[in-house]
Design a protein around this motif. Structure first.
Motif, PDB file in Angstrom:
ATOM      1  N   ASN A 114      20.296 -23.569   5.275  1.00 34.43           N
ATOM      2  CA  ASN A 114      18.894 -23.763   5.611  1.00 34.43           C
ATOM      3  C   ASN A 114      18.070 -22.556   5.194  1.00 34.43           C
ATOM      4  N   VAL A 115      16.806 -22.810   4.998  1.00 33.42           N
ATOM      5  CA  VAL A 115      15.922 -21.791   4.450  1.00 33.42           C
ATOM      6  C   VAL A 115      15.585 -20.764   5.531  1.00 33.42           C
ATOM      7  N   ILE A 116      15.590 -19.483   5.137  1.00 34.72           N
ATOM      8  CA  ILE A 116      15.301 -18.441   6.126  1.00 34.72           C
ATOM      9  C   ILE A 116      13.808 -18.369   6.420  1.00 34.72           C
ATOM     10  N   VAL A 117      13.495 -17.866   7.605  1.00 33.53           N
ATOM     11  CA  VAL A 117      12.102 -17.653   7.982  1.00 33.53           C
ATOM     12  C   VAL A 117      11.954 -16.173   8.313  1.00 33.53           C
ATOM     13  N   ILE A 118      11.001 -15.511   7.659  1.00 27.77           N
ATOM     14  CA  ILE A 118      10.789 -14.089   7.955  1.00 27.77           C
ATOM     15  C   ILE A 118      10.040 -13.998   9.276  1.00 27.77           C
ATOM     16  N   SER A 119      10.600 -13.243  10.210  1.00 29.09           N
ATOM     17  CA  SER A 119       9.979 -13.119  11.529  1.00 29.09           C
ATOM     18  C   SER A 119       8.721 -12.246  11.444  1.00 29.09           C
ATOM     19  N   ASP A 120       7.881 -12.284  12.504  1.00 28.69           N
ATOM     20  CA  ASP A 120       6.669 -11.445  12.522  1.00 28.69           C
ATOM     21  C   ASP A 120       7.045  -9.972  12.482  1.00 28.69           C
ATOM     22  N   ALA A 121       8.111  -9.634  13.237  1.00 32.49           N
ATOM     23  CA  ALA A 121       8.558  -8.233  13.241  1.00 32.49           C
ATOM     24  C   ALA A 121       9.034  -7.856  11.835  1.00 32.49           C
ATOM     25  N   GLY A 122       9.723  -8.797  11.187  1.00 33.88           N
ATOM     26  CA  GLY A 122      10.199  -8.568   9.817  1.00 33.88           C
ATOM     27  C   GLY A 122       9.033  -8.334   8.872  1.00 33.88           C
ATOM     28  N   LYS A 123       7.966  -9.095   9.063  1.00 30.60           N
ATOM     29  CA  LYS A 123       6.787  -8.939   8.190  1.00 30.60           C
ATOM     30  C   LYS A 123       6.138  -7.577   8.404  1.00 30.60           C
ATOM     31  N   ALA A 124       6.129  -7.140   9.665  1.00 27.88           N
ATOM     32  CA  ALA A 124       5.542  -5.813   9.966  1.00 27.88           C
ATOM     33  C   ALA A 124       6.360  -4.726   9.258  1.00 27.88           C
ATOM     34  N   ILE A 125       7.682  -4.880   9.270  1.00 27.14           N
ATOM     35  CA  ILE A 125       8.534  -3.875   8.595  1.00 27.14           C
ATOM     36  C   ILE A 125       8.316  -3.943   7.089  1.00 27.14           C
ATOM     37  N   ASP A 126       8.212  -5.147   6.551  1.00 34.21           N
ATOM     38  CA  ASP A 126       7.966  -5.287   5.108  1.00 34.21           C
ATOM     39  C   ASP A 126       6.666  -4.576   4.718  1.00 34.21           C
ATOM     40  N   LYS A 179       5.355  -2.060   6.232  1.00 34.82           N
ATOM     41  CA  LYS A 179       5.626  -0.609   6.307  1.00 34.82           C
ATOM     42  C   LYS A 179       6.355  -0.155   5.041  1.00 34.82           C
ATOM     43  N   LEU A 180       7.311  -0.943   4.594  1.00 37.32           N
ATOM     44  CA  LEU A 180       8.092  -0.570   3.409  1.00 37.32           C
ATOM     45  C   LEU A 180       7.255  -0.625   2.133  1.00 37.32           C
ATOM     46  N   ASP A 181       6.120  -1.317   2.183  1.00 37.11           N
ATOM     47  CA  ASP A 181       5.241  -1.396   1.016  1.00 37.11           C
ATOM     48  C   ASP A 181       4.206  -0.269   0.991  1.00 37.11           C
ATOM     49  N   GLN A 182       4.327   0.695   1.926  1.00 37.12           N
ATOM     50  CA  GLN A 182       3.448   1.876   1.924  1.00 37.12           C
ATOM     51  C   GLN A 182       4.248   3.061   1.415  1.00 37.12           C
ATOM     52  N   ALA A 214      -6.849   0.765 -13.122  1.00 41.77           N
ATOM     53  CA  ALA A 214      -8.131   0.166 -13.532  1.00 41.77           C
ATOM     54  C   ALA A 214      -8.337  -1.195 -12.874  1.00 41.77           C
ATOM     55  N   THR A 215      -7.279  -1.961 -12.707  1.00 39.85           N
ATOM     56  CA  THR A 215      -7.434  -3.311 -12.150  1.00 39.85           C
ATOM     57  C   THR A 215      -7.262  -3.330 -10.629  1.00 39.85           C
ATOM     58  N   GLY A 216      -6.830  -2.202 -10.062  1.00 43.14           N
ATOM     59  CA  GLY A 216      -6.610  -2.167  -8.603  1.00 43.14           C
ATOM     60  C   GLY A 216      -5.331  -2.866  -8.191  1.00 43.14           C
ATOM     61  N   ASP A 217      -4.521  -3.243  -9.170  1.00 42.20           N
ATOM     62  CA  ASP A 217      -3.279  -3.968  -8.872  1.00 42.20           C
ATOM     63  C   ASP A 217      -2.150  -2.955  -8.627  1.00 42.20           C
ATOM     64  N   THR A 218      -2.304  -2.164  -7.564  1.00 45.85           N
ATOM     65  CA  THR A 218      -1.323  -1.095  -7.313  1.00 45.85           C
ATOM     66  C   THR A 218      -0.664  -1.291  -5.953  1.00 45.85           C
ATOM     67  N   ILE A 219       0.479  -0.646  -5.795  1.00 48.93           N
ATOM     68  CA  ILE A 219       1.194  -0.750  -4.522  1.00 48.93           C
ATOM     69  C   ILE A 219       1.970   0.553  -4.296  1.00 48.93           C
ATOM     70  N   ARG A 220       2.135   0.929  -3.024  1.00 47.48           N
ATOM     71  CA  ARG A 220       2.953   2.090  -2.632  1.00 47.48           C
ATOM     72  C   ARG A 220       2.555   3.360  -3.387  1.00 47.48           C
ATOM     73  N   MET A 221       1.252   3.607  -3.539  1.00 49.77           N
ATOM     74  CA  MET A 221       0.809   4.773  -4.311  1.00 49.77           C
ATOM     75  C   MET A 221       0.835   6.026  -3.445  1.00 49.77           C
ATOM     76  N   ALA A 223      18.282   0.122   6.434  1.00 48.92           N
ATOM     77  CA  ALA A 223      18.381   0.550   7.833  1.00 48.92           C
ATOM     78  C   ALA A 223      17.026   0.382   8.523  1.00 48.92           C
ATOM     79  N   ILE A 224      15.946   0.685   7.774  1.00 46.26           N
ATOM     80  CA  ILE A 224      14.604   0.498   8.355  1.00 46.26           C
ATOM     81  C   ILE A 224      14.324  -0.995   8.508  1.00 46.26           C
ATOM     82  N   LYS A 225      14.690  -1.729   7.473  1.00 47.61           N
ATOM     83  CA  LYS A 225      14.341  -3.157   7.440  1.00 47.61           C
ATOM     84  C   LYS A 225      15.120  -3.955   8.499  1.00 47.61           C
TER      85      LYS A 225
END
Ligand code: NDP
Length: 487
Positions: free
Chosen positions: A32-44, A46-49, A211-218, A464-466
């Protein structure tokens, strides 16, 4: 958070002596397909910063960006002009003449010639056109947190493109339009062009992202962000540039450098040495594995986490193609009597290569296909060759509170990085195939083990964080990082 997940997450960790089957959830039903929990999304999120500097921060990455190209020139010069011996200035007074000689080799034999631009650039354009027009297997990637868990679709046509490249190369060689032997003869020039392209694409992609603002984890530090990258999934039309560059550039060049070495030996000696044949087979297995299992690549850390920066770009355009196959460069310049082995050694080398390849291929496939199942994908691509044990039936896994699942069956029952162990073994053989005549061909395995150990610690820190306590639980179930019973 689903009830199922929270129940499992609140279970106490298992005693260290338990077997993995006892701790992991057995999936007897349809996956069955996994569902990312709200807590999981909050950690994700954080990991994208950006949080901490890696690779020694701005100074460390500056050293890598300047040091690696210089090291590549040095090692090539030692192989090409000094029989694979590491050369040094004889005294302090010899330093200036020594540097003059080194610079002379670069100036004379590694300048970015028009011919090298034509060959390197021609291949890049050809690979881009093929990637754009060839039909392929459409594969959904993992949900990308920074895109609101949207799944990107990848046109996996690397295998068709590789076959088309093989046919084209054969026709060009056969008709004397472009002789494959010339690739190896122009190694220095091609390497310089590869480096220029690597630097240009790295800086170009950074400026495009900003230039395009398409950046992450800068981080905000210019050099560091160029090194780590600004953008996550840059695309041109239907082409995902990061995945295209990872498969179509380095491994194609590495394979054709091996073929070039084989053609050169055939023309000069009338036969191909088993050592060169070994390298042609080894590089063929690698490019074929990347191409026939391309649909598994979107599930790897490079695709869903690593940005497209200098670290990945330079390595794809210059580092891998021109520093992983030093054994071929050595063989191109030396008499075969210097690296001939007794037959049993060849048997051991070929058997070890094929065994390591089997583990590498099936371990990657087991995890990627397990992940695909958690996305609801149950029928898999059947490109050649499909090895036995590529899919684990009724896999056991740890259900994390995050929502993701950690596989604990197949090769993944014995080690947390079985794929790294097998991949490294192959890299060692790529150097060992010329024996102990020169240490330079071992550069790949020494560099690679450093990369893999560093990558493992970065990866495990992230996991470990995730996954928090679920990661500790997984580490208790799968105790060994690399080799069971050893480490
Ligand atoms: P992995 O395939 O080990 O991927 C690591 C990620 O997979 C983790 O962050 C985690 O991500 C997930 N994961 C880890 N364990 C499990 C598990 N048991 N079950 C489910 N998911 C798990 O490594 P890489 O992506 O780094 O490498 C892929 C391949 O590429 C390797 O074989 C490597 O050797 C090769 N490679 C080769 C290089 C070369 O130059 N030759 C360079 C770099 C890599 P999450 O849970 O977030 O999904």
């Amino acid at each position: 958070m689903t009830a199922n997940v929270s129940t499992l997450a609140s279970e106490p960790p298992p005693p260290p002596s338990s077997s993995h089957m006892g701790n992991a959830k057995k999936d007897d039903s349809k996956p069955n397909v996994i569902v990312i929990s709200d807590a999981g999304k909050a950690i994700d999120r954080k990991l994208d910063q950006h949080s901490t500097y890696e690779f020694g921060g701005p100074w460390g990455v500056t050293a890598i960006m300047t040091g690696f190209p210089l090291l590549m020139y040095y090692l090539w010069i030692c192989l090409w002009f000094y029989d694979g011996k590491l050369v040094f200035p004889k005294s302090l007074g010899d330093l200036q003449p020594f540097l003059g000689r080194i610079w002379g080799h670069v100036r004379e034999d590694a300048y970015p010639s028009a011919y090298a631009w034509k060959v390197y650039g021609g291949n890049i354009i050809f690979q881009l056109v093929l990637a754009w027009i060839m039909p392929g297997h459409m594969q959904e990637g993992l949900p990308v947190p920074s895109l609101g868990y949207k799944k990107l679709v990848y046109n996996c046509n690397a295998l068709g493109c590789f076959y088309a490249t093989l046919v084209t190369a054969f026709l060009l060689h056969y008709t004397h339009t472009f002789r494959l032997t010339e690739i190896l003869a122009n190694f220095g020039h091609l390497m310089s062009v590869g480096m220029i392209v690597g630097f240009s694409v790295s800086f170009g992609t950074y400026f495009y992202g900003v230039a395009t603002g398409d950046t992450i984890r800068m981080s905000g530090n210019f050099v560091y962000d160029v090194f780590m990258g600004a953008v996550l999934n840059p695309r041109i039309g239907p082409i995902d540039l990061k995945m295209w560059a990872e498969v179509r550039v380095p491994w194609v060049i590495v394979f054709f450098l091996s073929v070039s070495g084989g053609c050169k030996q055939y023309e000069e000696l009338g036969y191909v040495t088993p050592n060169m044949a070994f390298m042609i087979l080894a590089t063929l297995l690698y490019i074929n594995a990347c191409a026939k299992g391309e649909e598994c690549i979107p599930q790897t850390w490079d695709m869903y986490h690593e940005k497209w920066g200098f670290m990945v770009i330079f390595w794809n355009f210059a580092g891998v193609p021109f520093s992983y196959i030093y054994s071929i460069v050595y063989m191109a310049r030396q008499d075969p009597s210097k690296y001939r082995f007794p037959t049993p050694v060849y048997i051991i080398m070929f058997t070890t290569l094929l065994t390591a390849y089997f583990i590498f291929d099936t371990a990657m496939s087991q995890k990627s296909r397990f992940k695909m199942q958690t996305q609801g994908i149950t029928t898999f691509r059947k490109s050649f060759p499909q090895l036995p044990w590529s899919i684990v039936q009724n896999p056991t896994y740890i259900q994390t509170a995050h929502g993701n699942r950690l596989l604990t069956s197949g090769w993944w029952a014995y080690s947390r990085k079985p794929n790294y162990v097998a991949d490294w073994t192959m890299s060692f053989l790529w150097g060992a195939i010329i024996g102990t005549n020169s240490i330079i061909p071992y550069f790949y395995s020494v560099f690679f083990i450093t990369v893999l150990i560093h990558r493992t610690s970065r990866d495990f820190e992230r996991c470990a964080i995730k996954y928090g306590k679920d990661w500790d639980r997984y580490c208790q179930v799968v105790k060994w990082k690399f080799v069971p019973g050893v480490y």
